[in-house]
Design an enzyme around this catalytic site. Structure first.
Site, mmCIF file in Angstrom:
data_model
loop_
_atom_site.group_PDB
_atom_site.id
_atom_site.type_symbol
_atom_site.label_atom_id
_atom_site.label_comp_id
_atom_site.label_asym_id
_atom_site.label_seq_id
_atom_site.Cartn_x
_atom_site.Cartn_y
_atom_site.Cartn_z
ATOM 1 N N ASN A 1 0.829 -1.201 0.000
ATOM 2 C CA ASN A 1 0.000 0.000 0.000
ATOM 3 C C ASN A 1 0.863 1.250 0.000
ATOM 4 O O ASN A 1 1.827 1.351 0.765
ATOM 5 C CB ASN A 1 -0.894 0.015 1.240
ATOM 6 C CG ASN A 1 -1.974 -1.026 1.131
ATOM 7 O OD1 ASN A 1 -2.934 -0.864 0.380
ATOM 8 N ND2 ASN A 1 -1.805 -2.136 1.844
ATOM 9 N N GLU A 6 -0.321 -0.701 -4.556
ATOM 10 C CA GLU A 6 -1.731 -0.311 -4.458
ATOM 11 C C GLU A 6 -1.820 1.143 -4.019
ATOM 12 O O GLU A 6 -1.281 1.520 -2.985
ATOM 13 C CB GLU A 6 -2.453 -1.185 -3.415
ATOM 14 C CG GLU A 6 -2.379 -2.660 -3.753
ATOM 15 C CD GLU A 6 -3.273 -3.528 -2.878
ATOM 16 O OE1 GLU A 6 -3.934 -2.985 -1.961
ATOM 17 O OE2 GLU A 6 -3.319 -4.739 -3.111
ATOM 18 N N GLU A 20 -12.679 -6.896 -2.996
ATOM 19 C CA GLU A 20 -12.158 -6.898 -1.625
ATOM 20 C C GLU A 20 -13.271 -7.173 -0.632
ATOM 21 O O GLU A 20 -14.443 -6.916 -0.922
ATOM 22 C CB GLU A 20 -11.581 -5.526 -1.294
ATOM 23 C CG GLU A 20 -10.288 -5.198 -1.995
ATOM 24 C CD GLU A 20 -9.628 -3.990 -1.338
ATOM 25 O OE1 GLU A 20 -8.624 -4.186 -0.638
ATOM 26 O OE2 GLU A 20 -10.116 -2.861 -1.516
HETATM 27 P P1 C2E Z 1 -6.869 -1.661 2.486
HETATM 28 O O1 C2E Z 1 -5.683 -1.387 1.648
HETATM 29 O O2 C2E Z 1 -8.205 -1.530 1.835
HETATM 30 O O3 C2E Z 1 -6.663 -3.105 3.082
HETATM 31 C C1 C2E Z 1 -7.684 -4.020 3.289
HETATM 32 C C2 C2E Z 1 -8.202 -3.921 4.714
HETATM 33 O O4 C2E Z 1 -9.384 -4.693 4.835
HETATM 34 C C3 C2E Z 1 -7.235 -4.510 5.720
HETATM 35 O O5 C2E Z 1 -7.429 -3.797 6.914
HETATM 36 C C4 C2E Z 1 -7.751 -5.937 5.867
HETATM 37 O O6 C2E Z 1 -7.374 -6.531 7.087
HETATM 38 C C5 C2E Z 1 -9.220 -5.705 5.795
HETATM 39 N N1 C2E Z 1 -9.955 -6.870 5.303
HETATM 40 C C6 C2E Z 1 -9.555 -7.779 4.400
HETATM 41 N N2 C2E Z 1 -10.505 -8.693 4.147
HETATM 42 C C7 C2E Z 1 -11.564 -8.347 4.911
HETATM 43 C C8 C2E Z 1 -12.878 -8.923 5.111
HETATM 44 O O7 C2E Z 1 -13.243 -9.915 4.517
HETATM 45 N N3 C2E Z 1 -13.699 -8.268 6.001
HETATM 46 C C9 C2E Z 1 -13.297 -7.158 6.681
HETATM 47 N N4 C2E Z 1 -14.165 -6.611 7.542
HETATM 48 N N5 C2E Z 1 -12.082 -6.581 6.510
HETATM 49 C C10 C2E Z 1 -11.215 -7.183 5.647
HETATM 50 P P2 C2E Z 1 -6.221 -3.219 7.765
HETATM 51 O O8 C2E Z 1 -5.081 -4.181 7.730
HETATM 52 O O9 C2E Z 1 -6.769 -2.811 9.081
HETATM 53 O O10 C2E Z 1 -5.769 -1.966 6.947
HETATM 54 C C11 C2E Z 1 -6.602 -0.853 6.840
HETATM 55 C C12 C2E Z 1 -6.052 0.108 5.826
HETATM 56 O O11 C2E Z 1 -4.844 0.698 6.288
HETATM 57 C C13 C2E Z 1 -5.718 -0.545 4.505
HETATM 58 O O12 C2E Z 1 -6.885 -0.687 3.758
HETATM 59 C C14 C2E Z 1 -4.740 0.442 3.939
HETATM 60 O O13 C2E Z 1 -5.401 1.512 3.320
HETATM 61 C C15 C2E Z 1 -4.042 0.966 5.181
HETATM 62 N N6 C2E Z 1 -2.746 0.302 5.290
HETATM 63 C C16 C2E Z 1 -2.446 -0.889 5.841
HETATM 64 N N7 C2E Z 1 -1.116 -1.123 5.749
HETATM 65 C C17 C2E Z 1 -0.580 -0.041 5.148
HETATM 66 C C18 C2E Z 1 0.750 0.338 4.746
HETATM 67 O O14 C2E Z 1 1.708 -0.398 4.935
HETATM 68 N N8 C2E Z 1 0.905 1.553 4.160
HETATM 69 C C19 C2E Z 1 -0.145 2.372 3.897
HETATM 70 N N9 C2E Z 1 0.107 3.539 3.280
HETATM 71 N N10 C2E Z 1 -1.395 2.046 4.224
HETATM 72 C C20 C2E Z 1 -1.622 0.856 4.855
HETATM 73 CA CA CA Z 2 -4.793 -2.028 -0.183
HETATM 74 CA CA CA Z 3 -8.773 -1.588 -0.319
#
Ligand code: C2E
Ligand code: CA
Ligand code: CA
Length: 387
Positions: A95, A127, A214
């Site tokens: 990301n 992404e 997603e």
């Molecule tokens: P994202 O890029 O849209 O990542 C997908 C998020 O949805 C992830 O949350 C994942 O754990 C969650 N998810 C996946 N499948 C499901 C599902 O079936 N149901 C539900 N309810 N949730 C699901 P996470 O890990 O909490 O990350 C949230 C956001 O934080 C990410 O959304 C992304 O925008 C950001 N993020 C996470 N890691 C990084 C990173 O290393 N750098 C940056 N810039 N942003 C990050």
């Molecule tokens: Ca993503």
């Molecule tokens: Ca996403």
């Protein structure tokens, strides 16, 4: 006085220095047969005092205090090192916040992290969320072009949630589109959401993009998506984000035809280039390019088609040689991810005649993309068509 955000930023900085932030991996699978194509890398911060802090809380802080590049660097290095023993065809999606491609150094940093770990850039997917690309797109466009040039694939994340999804889609070189989980999750209960997902899958495919749904949590959602022709999915139904050490086990649980070849010795593009004359019929105008588009080898017939004097084209970029734009390269990566043939298109030879350009992926024994073959077929002379 130090406020709460500053305090959090300081703690994050310390965590980054001590390895307190680690990559978790969530599978992205083929809806056709359930095999794993790659993983999205998600940041996880475990603070000794506060416990688990979610990315939704610390990413905005990291952004505000200029820590995102450092975070990405750490995650990439940890992820590349963890993935060294995983099957060679698996991609890793990272990301990147919309502010990051404004930094002209981003592409170089990503390339350096991958090269230092000997991780092929063709397996690095980036992404980018559309939220935030509000102002001038010149530098972001430049950064994304450079990343494609290096072999990376660019995905538009959270499609449908931003201001001008369609504008970004038409201006930036995406190969993959990720439909936001909010639409996917509402699909079973709301006809509107189902219609939107259906339309976005169609839109993505008509633009030559790979489409990932997603937030797939139920078998019912997966069935609906299959019915819409959506090929790729991510969500709790297939697997939650897991730490690196659990990935090999998770991979074993996914029956994957592709994994079977994972241990055989890869045949490099260089070896294939050496065999160009043996592998193709004599007189075939064919060249091999690496995933980023640099020509590695070409037949004499190809050189002649490009340049009446037959000057060697190896080492030159395919963009300079024929009408292959960064967009074509981006589409190429998408069709490859979906295992679909890339449609032939017309080009012109040095003598002005029209030729048909056929581009095909070249893979090694473990299905890892090593490059592409570019074949010219003279359409004014059907007898000369090589199969
Ligand atoms: P994202 O890029 O849209 O990542 C997908 C998020 O949805 C992830 O949350 C994942 O754990 C969650 N998810 C996946 N499948 C499901 C599902 O079936 N149901 C539900 N309810 N949730 C699901 P996470 O890990 O909490 O990350 C949230 C956001 O934080 C990410 O959304 C992304 O925008 C950001 N993020 C996470 N890691 C990084 C990173 O290393 N750098 C940056 N810039 N942003 C990050
Ligand atoms: Ca993503
Ligand atoms: Ca996403």
């Amino acid at each position: 006085m130090v406020n709460a955000d500053q305090l959090l930023a300081r703690r994050l900085l310390a965590a980054l220095a001590s390895g307190g932030v680690e990559p978790f991996f969530q599978p992205i699978v083929s809806l056709d047969d359930g095999h794993v194509l790659g993983f999205e890398v998600l940041a996880r911060w475990h603070d000794p005092e506060q416990g688990f802090i979610g990315p939704d809380q610390f990413i905005p802080i990291a952004d505000r205090f200029g820590l995102l590049d450092r975070l990405l660097d750490q995650l990439m290095r940890a992820a590349f090192s963890a993935a060294a023993d995983w099957p060679h065809n698996i991609f890793l999606g990272f990301n990147v916040s919309p502010t990051q491609p404004r930094n002209p150094e981003l592409a170089t940093r990503i390339a350096k992290a991958a090269i230092d770990s000997s991780f092929p850039l063709s397996r690095v997917h980036i992404e980018v969320t559309e939220n935030g690309f509000i102002d001038d797109l010149t530098q972001p466009r430049c950064t994304l072009d450079r990343l494609i040039n290096l072999g990376c694939m660019i995905a538009m994340d959270d499609f449908g949630t931003g201001y001008s999804s369609l504008t970004w889609l038409s201006t930036l070189p995406f190969s993959k589109l990720k439909i936001d989980a909010s639409f996917v999750m509402a699909m079973e209960d709301h006809r509107q959401s189902r219609k939107i997902v259906d339309a976005v899958v169609g839109l993505g495919h008509s633009l030559g993009l790979a489409v990932v749904a997603e937030g797939v949590e139920t078998a019912g959602q997966a069935d609906l998506l299959r019915g819409m022709g959506c090929k790729l999915a991510q969500g709790y139904l297939f697997g939650r984000p897991t730490p690196a050490h659990q990935v090999p086990n998770a991979l074993r649980q996914f029956a994957s035809a592709r994994q079977n070849g994972g241990l055989s010795a890869p045949m490099s593009l260089e070896v294939r280039a050496d065999r160009l004359d043996e592998d193709y019929a004599p007189g075939t105008a064919v060249a091999l390019m690496d995933p980023a588009g640099t020509v590695v080898a070409s037949s004499k017939a190809f050189d002649r088609t490009m340049d009446a004097n037959g000057a060697e084209v190896a080492g030159r970029h395919i963009w300079d040689l024929i009408g292959v734009t960064p967009e074509t390269m981006a589409q190429l990566r998408a069709t490859d991810l979906l295992d679909e043939p890339f449609p032939a298109f017309d080009g012109s030879a040095a003598d002005g005649s029209t030729v048909q350009v056929h581009i095909r992926p070249v893979k090694d024994e473990s299905s890892e993309l090593v490059g592409y073959s570019v074949e010219y077929r003279d359409i004014s002379n059907p007898a000369g068509l090589a199969s």
